[in-house]
Every structure is written in structure tokens, then in C-alpha cells.
Design an enzyme around this catalytic site. Structure first.
Site, PDB file in Angstrom:
ATOM      1  CG  LEU A 295     -15.931 -18.346 -21.925  1.00 54.89           C
ATOM      2  CD1 LEU A 295     -15.171 -18.070 -23.224  1.00 54.89           C
ATOM      3  CD2 LEU A 295     -15.237 -19.445 -21.140  1.00 54.89           C
ATOM      4  CG  ASP A 296     -14.600 -15.293 -15.484  1.00 63.34           C
ATOM      5  OD1 ASP A 296     -15.767 -15.549 -15.151  1.00 63.34           O
ATOM      6  OD2 ASP A 296     -13.602 -15.764 -14.915  1.00 63.34           O
ATOM      7  CE  LYS A 297     -15.006  -5.852 -19.396  1.00 66.02           C
ATOM      8  NZ  LYS A 297     -15.123  -4.594 -18.619  1.00 66.02           N
TER       9      LYS A 297
ATOM     10  NE  ARG B 242     -10.003 -14.995 -12.849  1.00 63.52           N
ATOM     11  CZ  ARG B 242     -10.796 -13.933 -12.754  1.00 63.52           C
ATOM     12  NH1 ARG B 242     -12.037 -13.976 -13.248  1.00 63.52           N
ATOM     13  NH2 ARG B 242     -10.366 -12.843 -12.157  1.00 63.52           N
TER      14      ARG B 242
END
Length: 337
Positions: free
Chosen positions: A161-163, A266
Site C-alpha cells: 500500500l502507498d505510504k 488514485r
């Protein structure tokens, strides 16, 4: 096949056991080559067994006589290893290798058994060590939680997962389970659904399927973008969107991944005119108290590779996202996931 649904409620923080955090200046690490390494070049096999070092650096160590196989120093990176070969590598610390240390930091464990873990990752936690984030990552925490994670590439992490994206992740605890999960993800047998809060009222059909390739943005290489594969490099990407609630300021959307490209949700949301709240990289603005992209991995479902039990996990949105949803007067039912 028995079905199990687990809902993550109040976080259960489990502190990892501290390992030696200083470490020796020189580390002599044993090597055990398995069936997956048979016939590989030595440098390539080492990249799998010692993932915290670059392949280039490992080649340098080999040339300097820092690697032995079956009691003999090997100075050629092209040396072919065999199954059941054993050896030793002399490691000298680098900033990157130091990042692959066990750290006594908490994990929010939703599920655990001897084969795998399911983790509810908070926003702000980096998954893999990288420049600027050499400590405090999920990998550091996994290495601290279970010393066996040192035996696995990426400490058993099979997806990321993205930060600043929160939510559910599955992590393997054995090589066999890791390989099975990687294969299941590739075969799209691991189901992942997200909750996203986006700008602008939702118009048109409640359900929308987006099939648009994602690749590196040709103008800004720090971003991803929807690309034309006949003109640019990229990968096919498909996402299903379902509007759960909509208002004047924005909409609450359930996102179901069919593929797992970098920044896929996104990018796809921005491409249809609904950038995520606070996702400044893709056109979102700070609002409703959100300081990070309003995206949460809410549901994770897969068949357990060993027990063959069908597992499904739910994690309600964290407080910042829940408050933003309430601020905009939007509603959802976790049961819809």
C-alpha cells in the site's frame, strides 16, 4: 469450504521482540540454496537470499572473495549454484542493509497463524525501506515480530500500500505460502476493496468500470498516469467503482481492484474527474481535515493457501477518514463490502 469474516475493531498492538539493533561491523551470514535457486548465477541467487543489498554490491563482494559455497571461496558472479548447496557471505553494513534491521515497533494484527499475517497498516507507514525511509517501515516491524522473516524475500510482503494509504495487507510467514499468495494475486484470486473519499458530486450510473492502462507520467516522472500503450510503456489496469454516497462537496466510493498497478485507484479516480481528497499529487485538495489521500483498504479476501479456508477481513476507516466522511455528510454501510 468454511467462510470466515473477521472485522478489525479497536487496534490490538503487539510489540515485537527486540533483536540486536547495533549489529557487528562485519556479519557472517550462512547461505542455504534451495530448489528455486538451482542453476542460477551466484549473484542472482544472492539477490534473493540477501535482498537488502543491491545485485551490484553483491557482485563486488563476490569479486573480493566475500562469498564461499560448500567451503570454497567463489570469486565469479556467474558461478552456478545447485540445490542443497550451502555457504557463507561476509556482509559489510551499508545504509540500505542497515535498513533491513528488526525494530521493536508495534503491528496492528487482524489475524495471525503459523502461515501468514493480516495487518491493518496505518497511514504514514512505509511498506519497504527506501531512500528517506530506512527505518520504521512495515518490513522493519515484521523482522522484529518474527525472526523467521529474515529467511523470506521482503520479509514475506507480497503486495503493498502507498505510504499514506491505510488498511489491510496479507503477509506470508513461509516461502511456500509466499509463493502461493504471489500466484493467487497474479491470478486475481485475492480480492481487495477500498473506500475512497473524492472531490465532486458523483454523476451518472452508480457503477462504473474503468479499463485504462497505467504507466509513468511522461511529463512528471514522479507520478503515474493513464497512458496509451501504443505510444507509451505501461500496464493494463482495471478498477470497478461504486458510488456509496454523494453530496455537493464530493462522493464516497467503493473501489474494487482487478489489477494492482502503482497508484491505480488514485490515477483512475482522477482520470474520471474525481481526484481523492487531499491527494495533491493527482489534483486533490486538502479539505474536511484530511492531510493524506483519502483511501483505505477496507476489505481483503482470499483462500488460505494451506488450510483452504475462505477468509475475508474488514477494517473500518481510521478516525481521520471517518471524520472527513461525517464532515461531508456522507454515509456508508460496512456490510456492503
Amino acid at each position: 469450504m468454511k467462510n470466515t469474516l473477521i472485522i478489525s475493531g479497536t487496534p490490538s498492538l503487539i510489540d515485537a521482540q527486540t533483536l540486536d539493533e547495533e549489529g557487528p561491523e562485519l556479519e557472517l551470514r550462512p547461505l542455504a540454496f534451495g530448489a528455486e535457486h538451482h542453476g542460477l548465477r551466484l549473484d542472482r541467487a544472492l539477490s534473493d537470499l540477501v535482498p537488502e543489498f543491491s545485485r551490484n554490491y553483491l557482485q563486488q563482494l563476490i569479486a573480493l572473495g566475500g562469498v564461499s559455497v560448500n567451503g570454497k571461496v567463489i570469486e565469479k558472479a556467474s558461478f552456478k549454484v545447485k540445490v542443497a548447496d550451502i555457504g557463507q557471505i561476509e556482509l559489510r553494513p551499508t545504509p540500505q542493509s542497515q535498513a533491513f534491521k528488526a525494530e521493536s515497533l508495534p503491528l496492528d494484527l487482524v489475524y495471525q497463524d503459523e502461515h501468514l499475517l493480516v495487518i491493518n497498516k496505518p497511514a504514514g507507514m512505509v511498506v519497504h525501506p527506501a531512500p528517506g525511509n530506512w527505518s520504521g517501515t512495515l518490513m522493519n516491524r515484521l523482522l522484529g515480530f518474527d525472526a523467521q522473516a529474515f529467511n523470506l524475500p521482503r520479509a514475506g510482503i507480497v503486495h503493498r500500500l502507498d505510504k499514506d494509504t491505510s488498511g489491510l495487507m496479507v503477509v506470508a510467514r513461509t516461502r511456500a505460502v509466499m509463493d502461493a499468495l504471489v500466484q493467487a494475486i497474479s491470478a486475481r484470486e485475492v480480492k481487495r476493496q477500498y473506500l475512497a473519499l473524492a472531490h465532486r458530486a458523483w454523476l451518472g450510473a452508480k457503477l462504473r468500470h474503468v479499463d485504462a492502462a497505467v504507466g509513468r507520467d511522461p511529463v512528471n516522472r514522479l507520478r503515474m498516469a493513464v497512458v496509451d500503450l501504443t505510444l507509451q510503456t505501461g500496464k493494463a489496469a482495471q478498477t470497478d467503482f461504486e458510488c456509496l454516497s454523494s453530496g455537493a462537496a464530493g462522493c464516497l466510493v467503493k473501489c474494487s481492484l482487478h489489477t494492482g498497478r502503482t497508484h491505480q485507484i488514485r490515477v483512475h479516480m482522477a482520470s474520471i474527474g474525481h481526484p481523492l481528497l487531499a491527494d495533491v499529487t493527482y489534483g486533490g485538495a486538502l479539505a474536511a481535515g484530511m492531510q493524506r489521500q483519502a483511501l483505505h483498504a477496507t476489505r481483503l479476501a482470499f483462500v488460505h493457501p494451506v488450510t483452504l479456508q475462505a477468509l475475508a477481513f474488514l477494517a473500518p476507516p481510521p478516525s481521520d477518514l471517518a471524520q472527513a466522511i461525517e464532515c461531508w455528510g456522507l454515509k456508508y454501510n460496512l456490510a456492503t463490502f
